[in-house]
Design an enzyme around this catalytic site. Structure first.
Site, short mmCIF file in Angstrom:
data_model
loop_
_atom_site.label_atom_id
_atom_site.label_comp_id
_atom_site.label_asym_id
_atom_site.label_seq_id
_atom_site.Cartn_x
_atom_site.Cartn_y
_atom_site.Cartn_z
N HIS A 190 -38.31 5.56 -81.85
CA HIS A 190 -38.35 6.86 -81.17
C HIS A 190 -37.37 6.84 -80.00
O HIS A 190 -37.66 6.33 -78.92
CB HIS A 190 -39.77 7.18 -80.67
CG HIS A 190 -39.90 8.55 -80.09
ND1 HIS A 190 -40.82 9.48 -80.57
CD2 HIS A 190 -39.24 9.18 -79.09
CE1 HIS A 190 -40.71 10.60 -79.87
NE2 HIS A 190 -39.75 10.44 -78.96
N HIS A 217 -33.82 9.28 -78.29
CA HIS A 217 -33.06 10.54 -78.34
C HIS A 217 -31.60 10.23 -78.05
O HIS A 217 -31.16 10.30 -76.89
CB HIS A 217 -33.59 11.53 -77.30
CG HIS A 217 -34.99 12.00 -77.56
ND1 HIS A 217 -35.26 13.23 -78.12
CD2 HIS A 217 -36.19 11.41 -77.37
CE1 HIS A 217 -36.58 13.38 -78.24
NE2 HIS A 217 -37.16 12.28 -77.79
N GLN A 257 -36.15 21.11 -80.20
CA GLN A 257 -36.59 20.88 -78.81
C GLN A 257 -37.00 22.17 -78.10
O GLN A 257 -37.85 22.16 -77.22
CB GLN A 257 -35.45 20.20 -78.04
CG GLN A 257 -35.59 20.18 -76.53
CD GLN A 257 -36.44 19.03 -76.01
OE1 GLN A 257 -35.96 17.93 -75.84
NE2 GLN A 257 -37.71 19.29 -75.78
N HIS A 313 -42.89 15.63 -81.98
CA HIS A 313 -43.39 15.46 -80.61
C HIS A 313 -44.70 16.25 -80.52
O HIS A 313 -44.70 17.46 -80.77
CB HIS A 313 -42.38 16.01 -79.60
CG HIS A 313 -41.24 15.08 -79.36
ND1 HIS A 313 -40.39 14.69 -80.36
CD2 HIS A 313 -40.83 14.43 -78.24
CE1 HIS A 313 -39.49 13.85 -79.86
NE2 HIS A 313 -39.73 13.68 -78.58
N GLU A 351 -47.20 16.49 -75.66
CA GLU A 351 -46.64 15.72 -74.55
C GLU A 351 -46.96 16.46 -73.25
O GLU A 351 -46.08 17.02 -72.59
CB GLU A 351 -45.13 15.52 -74.73
CG GLU A 351 -44.57 14.48 -73.76
CD GLU A 351 -43.11 14.16 -74.01
OE1 GLU A 351 -42.50 14.75 -74.91
OE2 GLU A 351 -42.59 13.30 -73.28
N ASP A 374 -37.53 6.04 -76.31
CA ASP A 374 -37.54 7.48 -76.03
C ASP A 374 -36.25 7.91 -75.32
O ASP A 374 -35.47 8.64 -75.88
CB ASP A 374 -38.78 7.87 -75.24
CG ASP A 374 -39.07 9.37 -75.28
OD1 ASP A 374 -38.54 10.05 -76.18
OD2 ASP A 374 -39.83 9.86 -74.42
#
Ligand SMILES: [Zn+2]
Length: 408
Positions: free
Chosen positions: A54, A56, A149, A207, A210, A306
């Site tokens: 995981h 980005h 996103q 996701h 969160e 992440d």
């Protein structure tokens, strides 16, 4: 054919590891006998290369160009908008490539990257990360996740871009249901992601929740959808922070559903320790999901990096050793079993979530492995020692040494 002799494995046993081409041919005491080229490990630890399940990569290393914000998830997402509008193909490619290369030095040869797919950056982030993955195909495998996103319903046009992203080569369907305006929209977001995954025959890695708000419950929507569609063993839920704030009854129920749907959880304590609990005073919540309860229920949990120096997190260096150490602090992992579990969370657990059939230190598996400069996993984790040598598909791809001299 070549071999590592006199190696120590993570369980403490001694073994030789014989590599033939891209694969491990055999492993065990005395296995190197008769092999012409042998490297003596002198009792040093040999591990399978790490997996970062995981990360980005499209956002890495942009921190210095962003305005300051309040440190929350919302603040970070909004701070990135302006920079995202200015993304170029080469810019994303160069930054992603730099972090993939650094990850390989630190012993990670497989990465799964979320990549923003929305009407701000359109497909530029994905094109950049796919190019970086191609640039680095000789040292690492990089999978991509099409990640909406900015939401699907609150960002009209994002769904069509998600379709285009999957056609362009994104491997996995991402999502972020809790970002939608209300519960109905969240449910619709989940439904749309599963529709896409089934239509394109892709796994899902979303996701999920969160947030510190225990009332946000899209994890149950994801689990219900996976169970209803028989999409078992093909879904990963990332972050899952609100589960820690939710009540015991809901938590027990949804954890049971996750176990039944064989949902993997990507806990990313490194980022969430700084991102969550921002409004708390005194006893500050940690933002880390219920790792102990999920583990007890048999749910597969991985730890991810992440973020690397982006709007969400100013640190990170592609080191899964660092991720494991910080996560061990966040999740109270201190017994021998716990520390072994922290290794699992950056090796076998992401391999299971990514459904890799050729991962691990065993005969027939791909020869992605490394020699560490200590005899045990406990010492490697404590001392944060980078791998001395890293092999990808049986080929040496990185070497590191740390020297220090004390003048007493
Ligand atoms: Zn993430």
């Amino acid at each position: 054919m070549w071999a590592l002799s006199g190696a120590r494995l993570a369980d403490g046993s001694a073994a030789d590891v014989v590599v033939d081409g891209e694969r491990i041919a055999r492993i065990g005491p005395g296995a190197a006998a008769g092999v012409p080229e042998v490297l003596d490990c002198s009792g040093r630890l040999v591990l399978p290369a790490f997996i970062d399940g995981h990360v980005h990569l499209d956002k890495v290393l942009i921190r210095d160009e962003l305005g300051e914000h309040d440190g929350t998830l919302r603040g970070a997402i909004e701070a990135i908008h302006e920079r995202k509008r200015r993304y170029s193909f080469e810019d994303v490619r160069d930054r992603a490539r730099a972090v993939i290369e650094e990850s390989v030095r630190q012993g990670t040869t497989r990465l799964r990257s979320h990549v923003d797919v929305d009407t701000i950056g359109k497909l530029v982030p994905l094109e950049g990360v796919l190019a970086a993955a191609s640039d680095c195909a000789d040292i690492a495998d990089v999978q991509t996740i099409a990640f909406p996103q900015e939401g699907l319903l609150r960002d009209p046009g994002a769904y069509e871009l998600m379709e285009a992203a999957l056609e362009l080569g994104a491997h996995v369907v991402g999502g972020m249901p809790h970002w939608e305006a209300d519960e109905a929209a969240q449910r619709e977001h989940v439904r749309l992601c599963f529709d896409l995954a089934q239509r394109f025959d892709r796994d899902i890695d979303m996701h999920v929740d969160e947030t510190d708000d225990g009332g946000v419950r899209t994890l149950e929507m994801v689990a219900d959808e996976a169970l209803a569609r028989g999409y078992t063993g093909r879904v990963t839920a990332g972050h899952v922070c609100s589960l820690a704030a939710a009540g015991e009854e809901y938590s027990a129920r949804v954890i049971d559903k996750c176990a039944r749907a064989a949902i993997s959880v990507a806990a990313n304590p490194v980022t969430n320790l700084v991102l969550q609990g921002r409004g708390d005073r005194g006893l500050i919540r940690r933002g880390t999901t219920r790792i102990a309860e999920l583990r007890a229920a048999g749910v597969n949990i991985m730890f991810g990096q992440d973020c690397v120096k982006d709007g969400f997190y100013p640190f990170g260096r592609g080191s899964m050793l660092e991720v494991a150490l910080i996560s061990a602090h966040a999740a109270h992992l201190t017994t021998r079993d716990d520390i072994a579990y922290a290794l699992r969370a950056i090796t076998d657990a992401p391999a299971l979530a990514m459904r890799l059939s050729d991962y691990g230190l065993a005969a027939g598996m791909r020869a992605d492995l490394m020699v560490m400069p200590a005899a045990s996993w406990e010492e490697v984790l404590r001392l944060q020692l980078p791998p001395e040598s890293v092999w990808f598909k049986g080929r040496l791809v990185a070497e590191s040494s740390v020297t220090s001299v004390l003048y007493h």
